[in-house]
Design a protein around this motif. Structure first.
Motif, PDB file in Angstrom:
ATOM      1  N   HIS A 131     -14.652  43.376  -1.140  1.00  0.00           N
ATOM      2  CA  HIS A 131     -15.761  42.491  -1.507  1.00  0.00           C
ATOM      3  C   HIS A 131     -15.261  41.121  -1.967  1.00  0.00           C
ATOM      4  CE1 HIS A 131     -17.919  46.399  -1.798  1.00  0.00           C
ATOM      5  NE2 HIS A 131     -18.974  45.684  -1.439  1.00  0.00           N
ATOM      6  N   GLU A 132     -13.989  41.029  -2.336  1.00  0.00           N
ATOM      7  CA  GLU A 132     -13.406  39.776  -2.829  1.00  0.00           C
ATOM      8  C   GLU A 132     -12.189  39.410  -1.969  1.00  0.00           C
ATOM      9  OE1 GLU A 132     -12.554  40.614  -6.890  1.00  0.00           O
ATOM     10  OE2 GLU A 132     -14.658  40.730  -7.474  1.00  0.00           O
ATOM     11  N   PRO A 133     -12.431  38.920  -0.750  1.00  0.00           N
ATOM     12  CA  PRO A 133     -11.329  38.706   0.199  1.00  0.00           C
ATOM     13  C   PRO A 133     -10.288  37.700  -0.256  1.00  0.00           C
ATOM     14  CG  PRO A 133     -13.395  37.783   1.029  1.00  0.00           C
ATOM     15  CD  PRO A 133     -13.738  38.616  -0.157  1.00  0.00           C
ATOM     16  N   PRO A 166     -20.762  43.414   5.090  1.00  0.00           N
ATOM     17  CA  PRO A 166     -19.419  42.861   4.912  1.00  0.00           C
ATOM     18  C   PRO A 166     -19.017  41.788   5.917  1.00  0.00           C
ATOM     19  CG  PRO A 166     -19.290  44.950   6.067  1.00  0.00           C
ATOM     20  CD  PRO A 166     -20.756  44.659   5.857  1.00  0.00           C
ATOM     21  N   GLN A 169     -17.137  38.714   4.467  1.00  0.00           N
ATOM     22  CA  GLN A 169     -15.802  39.068   3.986  1.00  0.00           C
ATOM     23  C   GLN A 169     -14.821  39.259   5.137  1.00  0.00           C
ATOM     24  OE1 GLN A 169     -18.660  40.365   2.914  1.00  0.00           O
ATOM     25  NE2 GLN A 169     -18.622  40.778   0.708  1.00  0.00           N
TER      26      GLN A 169
END
Length: 256
Positions: A131-133, A166, A169
């Protein structure tokens, strides 16, 4: 695993990594995971064979990337619990100097993985979330194993269907890769003729911490963006692709 809960592990709630482990014949699972796996198998009797095929697809894709595409850097996101024929084992069978970084957002999985990989200098495991690339990429780079200015194989195998949306991301990760990089994806599919069974699987996974979000093949292919998608029959047989189409779809993409 013993049914006694080790510190930090909730054995009463099914866990997607442990469900997968059980379906592969592993021992790192608990009663809740086995019960969920059995319920999934009732909805989709093909599921156990499908999980094994998914694992074989991953191995064949990595072998192709190392032996034929010349890739020497692999980032496996959503790696889960270590099992047989892990990415680094397959890559090292071609070139022992190949670098592999495993990524997972489950701290227990990461502790287990680091313990198993402690004596392997070309392999690392990092705790990060898809979720936090941007943070994920930074943590992978911090291992000093992956040089993002050179081609990388990004592996997103059986992970994207546990996220509700997603696409942004995956685009960010894909855009961070150098020319000549590859993207490997496998994903749970959605077919009208088995929609009732798919709904049953959704309900089972709703009891885990993630839920599940099957997609059509067209929507799965969108993750590749402008990458050239290779013929999947290079990695699994045409008959297997047809047999397991109700379960999922997989592909390997190459940056143009």
């Amino acid at each position: 695993m013993s049914e006694t809960a080790p510190a930090g592990i909730d054995v009463r709630t099914a866990n997607v990594a442990r469900i997968y482990d059980f379906m592969l014949g592993g021992k790192d699972n608990f009663a809740a995971d086995r019960e969920a796996a059995e319920q999934i198998a009732k909805a989709f009797p093909e599921s156990r064979d499908g999980v094994r095929l998914n694992r074989r697809f991953l191995g064949e894709a990595v072998r192709y990337l190392a032996a034929e595409a010349g890739i020497r850097q692999f980032v496996d996101v959503g790696a889960g619990l270590p099992t047989q024929q892990n990415v680094h084992e397959v890559a090292h069978s071609v070139d022992p100097s190949a670098k592999v970084v495993y990524v997972d957002n489950d701290p227990v999985v990461c502790v287990h993985g680091r313990a198993l990989l402690a004596n392997t200098s070309t392999v690392a495991m990092v705790e990060a979330d898809l979720h936090e690339p941007e943070t994920l990429l930074a943590q992978v780079a911090a291992t000093d194993l992956i040089d993002f200015s050179q081609p990388v194989a990004l592996l997103l195998v059986s992970v994207l269907h546990f996220m509700d949306d997603p696409y942004a991301q995956v685009t960010e990760l894909r855009q961070a890769l150098a020319p000549g990089s590859h993207l490997v994806i496998s994903h749970m599919s959605m077919k009208d003729e088995r929609s009732g069974d798919t709904d049953s699987v959704r309900e089972i996974y709703s009891r885990t911490r993630t839920g599940v979000f099957p997609r059509t093949v067209a929507d799965i292919r969108r993750f590749f963006g402008d990458y050239e998608v290779l013929d999947t029959s290079r990695f699994v047989t045409t008959s297997e692709i047809k047999r397991f189409a109700v379960l999922g779809w997989a592909g390997v993409g190459r940056s143009r």
